[in-house]
Design a protein around this motif. Structure first.
Motif, PDB file in Angstrom:
ATOM      1  N   GLU A   1      48.901   6.274  26.501  1.00  0.00           N
ATOM      2  CA  GLU A   1      49.573   7.159  25.547  1.00  0.00           C
ATOM      3  C   GLU A   1      50.466   6.417  24.556  1.00  0.00           C
ATOM      4  O   GLU A   1      50.501   6.757  23.387  1.00  0.00           O
ATOM      5  CB  GLU A   1      50.406   8.212  26.283  1.00  0.00           C
TER       6      GLU A   1
ATOM      7  N   GLU B   1      49.238  12.845  19.633  1.00  0.00           N
ATOM      8  CA  GLU B   1      50.023  14.011  20.067  1.00  0.00           C
ATOM      9  C   GLU B   1      50.547  14.637  18.788  1.00  0.00           C
ATOM     10  O   GLU B   1      51.233  13.967  18.007  1.00  0.00           O
ATOM     11  CB  GLU B   1      51.252  13.573  20.897  1.00  0.00           C
TER      12      GLU B   1
ATOM     13  N   SER C   1      55.917   9.466  24.601  1.00  0.00           N
ATOM     14  CA  SER C   1      55.376  10.814  24.387  1.00  0.00           C
ATOM     15  C   SER C   1      56.445  11.895  24.559  1.00  0.00           C
ATOM     16  O   SER C   1      57.474  11.679  25.186  1.00  0.00           O
ATOM     17  CB  SER C   1      54.211  11.073  25.329  1.00  0.00           C
TER      18      SER C   1
ATOM     19  N   ASN D   1      51.266  16.582  29.340  1.00  0.00           N
ATOM     20  CA  ASN D   1      49.804  16.592  29.349  1.00  0.00           C
ATOM     21  C   ASN D   1      49.216  17.835  30.007  1.00  0.00           C
ATOM     22  O   ASN D   1      48.122  18.261  29.669  1.00  0.00           O
ATOM     23  CB  ASN D   1      49.262  15.353  30.055  1.00  0.00           C
TER      24      ASN D   1
END
Length: 150
Positions: free
Chosen positions: A53, A60, A121, A125
């Motif tokens: 990520e 995202e 992030s 998820n």
């Protein structure tokens, strides 16, 4: 005596009738205003960036669309998740019918992409809640709609 009472009651009834008409007109005007006002909405989101990520944070994103017919200034609006990570919009206006992606990672803002400039992030998820608020703190849109699971 009865004529005075009758005249007084007639006056009160007329006043109430005119107040009712005025209130109805005011209610209709505010309904018309809300229909005519531009609409901003979160129309899509991708809460899961490819692994690893940290190397794909711009995957995202949350898509915000101006569904109205005039440009909207989003300066000072906020986008947040369920854990209150908050992005504040810089000086930015969204054209009528246009959309912008708010991306978690780093980059240079333009008319189609705004960057949170984070190094990790934001979105969960397994699903999250994106909340868009105006500068006064009023919730304008949520994704998924009304906080229903992703």
């Amino acid at each position: 005596m009865y004529s005075r009472v009758f005249a007084g009651m007639l006056g009160i009834l007329l006043a109430m009738m005119f107040m009712g008409i005025a209130l109805a007109d005011k209610e209709n005007a505010s309904t018309t205003d809300s229909i005519a006002s531009p609409q901003i909405a979160i129309t899509a989101a991708n809460f899961v960036a490819p692994s690893p990520e940290k190397e794909h944070l711009n995957e995202e994103w949350v898509e915000i669309t101006n569904l109205g017919t005039s440009e909207i200034n989003l300066t000072g609006w906020t986008l947040s998740d369920a854990q209150n990570h908050t992005y504040t919009f810089p000086g930015f206006s969204l054209a009528a019918g246009a959309k912008v992606f708010v991306r978690t990672g780093k980059g240079d803002d333009d008319i189609e992409n705004l960057f949170w400039n984070r190094s990790n992030s934001v979105w969960n998820n397994n699903g999250d809640l994106a909340v868009l608020k105006d500068p006064e703190g009023n919730t304008i849109s949520m994704y998924p709609e009304e906080g229903k699971g992703a």
